[in-house]
Enzyme design. Structure first.
Site, short mmCIF file in Angstrom:
data_model
loop_
_atom_site.label_atom_id
_atom_site.label_comp_id
_atom_site.label_asym_id
_atom_site.label_seq_id
_atom_site.Cartn_x
_atom_site.Cartn_y
_atom_site.Cartn_z
N SER A 59 0.87 -1.18 0.00
CA SER A 59 0.00 0.00 0.00
C SER A 59 0.90 1.22 0.00
CB SER A 59 -0.88 -0.01 1.26
OG SER A 59 -1.56 1.22 1.39
N ASP A 100 -16.39 1.27 -16.00
CA ASP A 100 -16.55 0.39 -14.84
C ASP A 100 -17.36 -0.87 -15.16
OD1 ASP A 100 -15.95 -0.15 -12.12
OD2 ASP A 100 -18.02 0.32 -11.59
N LYS A 133 -9.91 -4.58 -14.84
CA LYS A 133 -10.59 -3.94 -15.96
C LYS A 133 -10.99 -2.54 -15.56
CE LYS A 133 -14.18 -3.42 -14.47
NZ LYS A 133 -14.69 -2.73 -13.22
N HIS A 139 -3.67 1.69 -14.25
CA HIS A 139 -3.56 0.31 -14.73
C HIS A 139 -2.32 0.13 -15.63
CE1 HIS A 139 -8.03 -0.91 -13.91
NE2 HIS A 139 -7.34 -0.65 -12.82
N LEU A 147 -5.53 -1.16 -9.06
CA LEU A 147 -5.45 0.29 -8.81
C LEU A 147 -6.57 0.99 -9.57
CD1 LEU A 147 -1.57 0.72 -9.01
CD2 LEU A 147 -3.02 0.93 -6.97
N ARG A 197 -15.13 5.54 -8.83
CA ARG A 197 -16.04 5.49 -9.98
C ARG A 197 -16.64 6.85 -10.32
NH1 ARG A 197 -15.54 1.51 -7.15
NH2 ARG A 197 -15.48 -0.62 -7.93
N1 LIG Z 1 -13.38 -7.50 -11.39
C1 LIG Z 1 -14.24 -7.01 -10.54
O1 LIG Z 1 -15.20 -7.69 -10.12
C2 LIG Z 1 -14.06 -5.61 -10.04
C3 LIG Z 1 -14.93 -5.13 -9.06
C4 LIG Z 1 -14.68 -3.87 -8.52
C5 LIG Z 1 -13.62 -3.10 -9.01
N2 LIG Z 1 -12.84 -3.57 -10.00
C6 LIG Z 1 -11.71 -2.76 -10.51
O2 LIG Z 1 -10.74 -2.71 -9.49
C7 LIG Z 1 -10.12 -1.43 -9.45
C8 LIG Z 1 -10.24 -0.88 -8.03
O3 LIG Z 1 -11.58 -0.72 -7.67
P1 LIG Z 1 -12.00 -0.60 -6.12
O4 LIG Z 1 -13.41 -0.27 -6.05
O5 LIG Z 1 -11.49 -1.80 -5.39
O6 LIG Z 1 -11.15 0.70 -5.71
P2 LIG Z 1 -10.67 1.22 -4.29
O7 LIG Z 1 -11.25 0.43 -3.19
O8 LIG Z 1 -10.87 2.70 -4.31
O9 LIG Z 1 -9.11 0.87 -4.30
C9 LIG Z 1 -8.16 1.48 -5.11
C10 LIG Z 1 -6.83 1.43 -4.37
O10 LIG Z 1 -5.83 2.00 -5.18
C11 LIG Z 1 -4.87 2.64 -4.37
N3 LIG Z 1 -4.63 3.97 -4.96
C12 LIG Z 1 -3.46 4.40 -5.51
N4 LIG Z 1 -3.59 5.62 -6.01
C13 LIG Z 1 -4.85 6.02 -5.77
C14 LIG Z 1 -5.58 7.20 -6.06
N5 LIG Z 1 -5.02 8.23 -6.72
N6 LIG Z 1 -6.85 7.26 -5.69
C15 LIG Z 1 -7.45 6.24 -5.05
N7 LIG Z 1 -6.80 5.08 -4.75
C16 LIG Z 1 -5.51 4.98 -5.12
C17 LIG Z 1 -5.39 2.68 -2.94
O11 LIG Z 1 -4.67 1.68 -2.22
P3 LIG Z 1 -3.52 1.99 -1.16
O12 LIG Z 1 -4.01 3.18 -0.37
O13 LIG Z 1 -3.48 0.74 -0.36
O14 LIG Z 1 -2.26 2.27 -1.88
C18 LIG Z 1 -6.83 2.25 -3.06
O15 LIG Z 1 -7.24 1.47 -1.98
C19 LIG Z 1 -10.81 -0.60 -10.53
O16 LIG Z 1 -10.01 -0.64 -11.68
C20 LIG Z 1 -12.10 -1.33 -10.81
O17 LIG Z 1 -12.54 -1.19 -12.15
C21 LIG Z 1 -13.04 -4.82 -10.50
#
Ligand SMILES: NC(=O)c1ccc[n+]([C@@H]2O[C@H](COP(=O)([O-])OP(=O)(O)OC[C@H]3O[C@@H](n4cnc5c(N)ncnc54)[C@H](OP(=O)(O)O)[C@@H]3O)[C@@H](O)[C@H]2O)c1
Length: 335
Positions: free
Chosen positions: A38, A179, A99, A81, A76, A167
């Site tokens: 992180s 998304d 994705k 990405h 991320l 999002r």
């Molecule tokens: N395949 C699926 O089923 C699925 C479902 C949901 C999301 N996704 C994808 O997964 C990715 C993350 O989604 P999420 O909802 O899990 O996001 P999230 O909870 O907001 O997590 C993103 C992580 O990225 C890190 N980060 C680094 N730079 C950042 C910035 N500038 N702003 C915010 N966070 C930053 C942070 O981790 P640290 O603080 O620990 O560094 C944060 O916890 C997206 O690309 C989304 O499309 C896929």
């Protein structure tokens, strides 16, 4: 890979990783999750403890420098990405990246060059194509059970107006098409087994977030075959995919976020229900699509070729580009 099992490192404490992907990977005997990083060392340590991951790092770079990690899972925000995936490939890691793979197809194409230069594998994390329900739907189509498939109708929506959610941040790749619209495109390409030829879209942008919050599209696959879909970030949560053939339809009832503890259900129907006949259902054994995805990636790495190489991700991204262009120009855009 010198190890029998791929040793994974996780980049960030993203919700999708912590809540779904990592717990699924930890259930597999065919891989190990050895480290999580992180930007904040305490967050990494807490996540490692909570999930039972042996090592934690206070920066992504420190994880990438760990020689005992073979593969990285990158969840991320969307604008990171491609850059972080390239960093990981250059550090000698294989990468499974969330994705949408990039913000546009041109950016995504950088990954082809990076893969070829580094000799490491890279794929987009579209877990749905590993779920038995999608494999079964595809088999029904390919076996001709539906007759000729002419139309796919897809709906994917949720309600999220939290300004702090990734999002809803336009500058880091927020919005409905990136998304969830990406799933409508991916699953239609999977079912038709070919690439679309042109698209037209109608997109409403949120006045505050500047993200696309309600997007609808016709994606023309040629010969008159088409996907019609709507995706939305501020609408009642709903998801369904109906695959319409000349003889039968198959409805994938929970196509994208199927609960891994419950059977998945396909509804196969010839229209008899309109006159009161019971539709035919097929229930599939519960399956964890995130675990299957990670195992398939490991198999691909071991073989030196992935089932879904990164070229596939570039093609999916090109359709998203065309949909945005159509919204700007107000007409059909050829692919
Ligand atoms: N395949 C699926 O089923 C699925 C479902 C949901 C999301 N996704 C994808 O997964 C990715 C993350 O989604 P999420 O909802 O899990 O996001 P999230 O909870 O907001 O997590 C993103 C992580 O990225 C890190 N980060 C680094 N730079 C950042 C910035 N500038 N702003 C915010 N966070 C930053 C942070 O981790 P640290 O603080 O620990 O560094 C944060 O916890 C997206 O690309 C989304 O499309 C896929």
């Amino acid at each position: 890979m010198t190890q029998d099992k791929l040793r994974w490192g996780i980049i960030s404490t993203a919700a999708i990783g912590a809540n779904h992907v990592i717990p699924a990977m930890l259930q597999s005997s065919r891989l190990s999750v050895d480290a999580i990083a992180s930007r904040d060392a305490a967050k990494a340590e807490d996540a490692a403890k909570a999930l039972g991951i042996p090592k934690s790092y206070g920066s992504y770079e420190a994880l990438l420098a760990d020689p005992e990690i073979d593969a990285i899972y990158n969840p991320l925000p969307n604008h990171l990405h491609v850059p972080v995936t390239i960093q990981a490939l250059e550090a000698g890691k294989h990468v499974l990246c969330e994705k949408p793979i990039a913000l546009d197809a041109k950016e995504a194409a950088q990954l082809i060059e990076a893969r070829d230069r580094t000799g490491k594998q890279v794929a987009e994390a579209f877990m749905v194509r590993h779920h038995p329900q999608w494999l079964r739907a595809k088999a029904l189509v390919d076996d001709g059970v539906l007759g000729r498939v002419r139309a796919i109708q897809t709906m994917f929506s949720y309600y999220n107006d939290d300004a702090a959610n990734v999002r809803n941040m336009a500058d880091i790749g927020g919005g409905a098409l990136y998304d969830i619209g990406c799933y409508a495109i991916l699953t239609s390409r999977f079912i038709f087994g070919r690439e679309p030829v042109r698209v037209v879209s109608l997109i409403e942008v949120d006045p505050t977030f500047k993200t696309d919050r309600l997007a609808s599209a016709i994606v023309d696959y040629g010969d008159g075959d088409r996907l019609v879909f709507t995706c939305a970030t501020q609408l009642v949560p709903h998801q369904s995919v109906a695959i319409m053939g000349t003889k039968k339809s198959v409805t994938v009832e929970i196509p994208f976020n199927q609960d891994p503890t419950r059977p998945a259900r396909l509804r196969i129907d010839d229209g008899g229900y309109i006159k009161g006949a019971a539709p035919q259902y097929e229930d599939l054994e519960p399956a964890n699509q995130y675990m299957l995805q990670a195992e398939a990636f490991g198999e691909g790495v071991a073989k030196g070729s992935l089932l879904y190489p990164i070229e596939d991700a570039v093609k999916n991204m090109a359709v998203i580009d065309a949909l945005f262009e159509s919204a700007r120009t107000g007409g059909w855009v050829s692919l």
